[in-house]
Design a protein around this motif. Structure first.
Motif, PDB file in Angstrom:
ATOM      1  N   LYS A 144       0.837  -1.209   0.000  1.00 24.95           N
ATOM      2  CA  LYS A 144       0.000   0.000   0.000  1.00 24.95           C
ATOM      3  C   LYS A 144       0.865   1.249   0.000  1.00 24.95           C
ATOM      4  N   VAL A 145       1.971   1.197   0.738  1.00 25.16           N
ATOM      5  CA  VAL A 145       2.902   2.331   0.772  1.00 25.16           C
ATOM      6  C   VAL A 145       3.527   2.530  -0.608  1.00 25.16           C
ATOM      7  N   ALA A 146       3.962   1.452  -1.240  1.00 24.25           N
ATOM      8  CA  ALA A 146       4.548   1.544  -2.579  1.00 24.25           C
ATOM      9  C   ALA A 146       3.519   2.053  -3.590  1.00 24.25           C
ATOM     10  N   ASP A 147       2.287   1.580  -3.483  1.00 30.23           N
ATOM     11  CA  ASP A 147       1.238   2.027  -4.404  1.00 30.23           C
ATOM     12  C   ASP A 147       0.945   3.516  -4.229  1.00 30.23           C
ATOM     13  N   MET A 148       0.893   3.980  -2.983  1.00 29.45           N
ATOM     14  CA  MET A 148       0.644   5.403  -2.741  1.00 29.45           C
ATOM     15  C   MET A 148       1.832   6.233  -3.218  1.00 29.45           C
ATOM     16  N   THR A 149       3.039   5.738  -3.006  1.00 28.71           N
ATOM     17  CA  THR A 149       4.224   6.445  -3.488  1.00 28.71           C
ATOM     18  C   THR A 149       4.150   6.623  -5.000  1.00 28.71           C
ATOM     19  N   GLN A 150       3.828   5.548  -5.704  1.00 27.80           N
ATOM     20  CA  GLN A 150       3.712   5.631  -7.164  1.00 27.80           C
ATOM     21  C   GLN A 150       2.604   6.589  -7.565  1.00 27.80           C
ATOM     22  N   ALA A 151       1.489   6.566  -6.884  1.00 28.78           N
ATOM     23  CA  ALA A 151       0.382   7.465  -7.214  1.00 28.78           C
ATOM     24  C   ALA A 151       0.783   8.924  -7.022  1.00 28.78           C
ATOM     25  N   ILE A 152       1.537   9.201  -5.971  1.00 24.37           N
ATOM     26  CA  ILE A 152       1.991  10.580  -5.737  1.00 24.37           C
ATOM     27  C   ILE A 152       2.990  10.987  -6.812  1.00 24.37           C
ATOM     28  N   LEU A 153       3.942  10.114  -7.122  1.00 24.54           N
ATOM     29  CA  LEU A 153       4.957  10.442  -8.137  1.00 24.54           C
ATOM     30  C   LEU A 153       4.343  10.700  -9.507  1.00 24.54           C
ATOM     31  N   THR A 154       3.267   9.999  -9.824  1.00 24.34           N
ATOM     32  CA  THR A 154       2.620  10.174 -11.124  1.00 24.34           C
ATOM     33  C   THR A 154       1.438  11.145 -11.054  1.00 24.34           C
ATOM     34  N   ALA A 155       1.246  11.755  -9.887  1.00 26.04           N
ATOM     35  CA  ALA A 155       0.157  12.723  -9.669  1.00 26.04           C
ATOM     36  C   ALA A 155      -1.208  12.130 -10.017  1.00 26.04           C
ATOM     37  N   ASP A 156      -1.423  10.890  -9.594  1.00 24.99           N
ATOM     38  CA  ASP A 156      -2.696  10.204  -9.800  1.00 24.99           C
ATOM     39  C   ASP A 156      -3.697  10.709  -8.754  1.00 24.99           C
ATOM     40  N   LYS A 157      -4.355  11.786  -9.097  1.00 22.40           N
ATOM     41  CA  LYS A 157      -5.244  12.479  -8.156  1.00 22.40           C
ATOM     42  C   LYS A 157      -6.371  11.572  -7.652  1.00 22.40           C
ATOM     43  N   GLU A 158      -6.942  10.778  -8.536  1.00 19.96           N
ATOM     44  CA  GLU A 158      -8.059   9.909  -8.147  1.00 19.96           C
ATOM     45  C   GLU A 158      -7.624   8.905  -7.072  1.00 19.96           C
ATOM     46  N   TYR A 159      -6.475   8.255  -7.276  1.00 17.13           N
ATOM     47  CA  TYR A 159      -5.988   7.265  -6.310  1.00 17.13           C
ATOM     48  C   TYR A 159      -5.653   7.937  -4.980  1.00 17.13           C
ATOM     49  N   VAL A 160      -4.854   8.998  -5.036  1.00 19.80           N
ATOM     50  CA  VAL A 160      -4.432   9.664  -3.801  1.00 19.80           C
ATOM     51  C   VAL A 160      -5.649  10.159  -3.028  1.00 19.80           C
ATOM     52  N   ASN A 161      -6.564  10.818  -3.694  1.00 18.56           N
ATOM     53  CA  ASN A 161      -7.724  11.379  -3.012  1.00 18.56           C
ATOM     54  C   ASN A 161      -8.652  10.312  -2.443  1.00 18.56           C
ATOM     55  N   SER A 162      -8.616   9.108  -2.984  1.00 16.28           N
ATOM     56  CA  SER A 162      -9.483   8.053  -2.463  1.00 16.28           C
ATOM     57  C   SER A 162      -8.982   7.495  -1.127  1.00 16.28           C
ATOM     58  N   TYR A 163      -7.697   7.686  -0.812  1.00 15.50           N
ATOM     59  CA  TYR A 163      -7.137   7.169   0.442  1.00 15.50           C
ATOM     60  C   TYR A 163      -6.611   8.262   1.374  1.00 15.50           C
ATOM     61  N   PHE A 164      -6.522   9.500   0.880  1.00 14.83           N
ATOM     62  CA  PHE A 164      -5.970  10.604   1.669  1.00 14.83           C
ATOM     63  C   PHE A 164      -6.958  11.769   1.616  1.00 14.83           C
TER      64      PHE A 164
END
Length: 108
Positions: A17-37
């Motif tokens: 989950k940490v690796a997935d969130m890191t990747q989402a932040i690095l790629t600015a995946d707003k939908e993923y980040v906003n769904s968990y943060f």
């Protein structure tokens, strides 16, 4: 931009989950980040990653409600590290309460 994950998270869903969130932040995946943060991607101080061909996620670790990741990329022959620090809302890591993103050059 290509993301390579060297962090071995195969045996730990929480670390993944940490690796997935890191990747989402690095790629600015707003939908993923906003769904968990709840605070959202727009509240994070993101590093400037324009014209970066490749970033490697070196580590993704967690313990209790805390976690961190370390990523590296090279720009103009200089290594740059991106550290992310996470606080989960629960020990089960269902959502993120806080996320801190830092960046710096390597001085050796």
């Amino acid at each position: 931009m290509k993301i390579i994950q060297e962090a071995n998270c195969n045996n730990s869903p929480k670390n993944q989950k940490v690796a997935d969130m890191t990747q989402a932040i690095l790629t600015a995946d707003k939908e993923y980040v906003n769904s968990y943060f709840e605070a959202g991607l727009n509240t994070l101080n993101l590093p400037k990653l324009a014209n970066i061909a490749e970033i490697t996620i070196l580590t993704a670790i967690s313990h209790g409600k805390s976690a961190s990741s370390l990523s590296v990329y090279t720009k103009n022959n200089v290594k740059h590290y991106i550290g992310m620090f996470f606080v989960f809302t629960t020990h089960k890591a269902e959502a993120y309460k806080e996320i801190i993103v830092t960046e710096g050059e390597v001085f050796a």
